[in-house]
Motif scaffolding. Sequence first.
Motif, mmCIF file in Angstrom:
data_model
loop_
_atom_site.group_PDB
_atom_site.id
_atom_site.type_symbol
_atom_site.label_atom_id
_atom_site.label_comp_id
_atom_site.label_asym_id
_atom_site.label_seq_id
_atom_site.Cartn_x
_atom_site.Cartn_y
_atom_site.Cartn_z
ATOM 1 N N TYR A 1 43.580 44.883 97.065
ATOM 2 C CA TYR A 1 42.316 45.547 96.760
ATOM 3 C C TYR A 1 42.281 46.172 95.366
ATOM 4 N N PRO A 2 43.327 46.889 94.924
ATOM 5 C CA PRO A 2 43.256 47.440 93.564
ATOM 6 C C PRO A 2 43.069 46.361 92.489
ATOM 7 N N THR A 3 43.670 45.203 92.692
ATOM 8 C CA THR A 3 43.509 44.114 91.729
ATOM 9 C C THR A 3 42.064 43.622 91.726
ATOM 10 N N LEU A 4 41.484 43.410 92.906
ATOM 11 C CA LEU A 4 40.074 42.999 92.984
ATOM 12 C C LEU A 4 39.166 44.069 92.375
ATOM 13 N N SER A 5 39.464 45.308 92.658
ATOM 14 C CA SER A 5 38.670 46.403 92.121
ATOM 15 C C SER A 5 38.714 46.412 90.596
ATOM 16 N N ALA A 6 39.885 46.200 90.019
ATOM 17 C CA ALA A 6 40.018 46.173 88.557
ATOM 18 C C ALA A 6 39.298 44.967 87.953
ATOM 19 N N ILE A 7 39.347 43.839 88.619
ATOM 20 C CA ILE A 7 38.655 42.639 88.115
ATOM 21 C C ILE A 7 37.147 42.909 88.043
ATOM 22 N N PHE A 8 36.580 43.430 89.123
ATOM 23 C CA PHE A 8 35.140 43.710 89.133
ATOM 24 C C PHE A 8 34.793 44.846 88.171
#
Length: 157
Positions: free
Chosen positions: A71-78
Amino acid sequence: MTDKLLTKFFENRWLILILLLALVVRTININFNSAFIDEAIYIIIGKKFLGGRIHETAESISWVGGLPFFYPTLSAIFYNLAGIVGTRLFNVILGVDLVYLSYKFSRELNLMRKETENKNAALIAAFFMTTSAIAISSSRVAIYDMLSVTIFAGGIY
């Protein structure tokens, strides 16, 4: 071809309206404040991970539940795509998907004798999920709860 599309649209018009309502309710004033503590922490952890600083990231995730790198990776991408609004819109999409999964799951239960009654019951379940305060508030902030619930609902379906 267009006749089939129009037929499908009119068969599912209530579901489409419910999903649009879910989208609108979740996106109204989505930029209501700057990133609060949890949102900012997920974004920073994700940025560290994307930047290749995996050792720092591994030390920072001891308190993160669920899938701590996902989730943190997806959050950073968005966040990199559209700032805090982009990160929150990702959760809005998950919230609308949860409404759809509620519809599909309820429809599969076949609790009623007639197919139309099952469809109507599923539409009511989707509407309740659309207007559920917990589902709305969880899908308006960029924390991993919405991802967890949506993956759980997808697994149940």
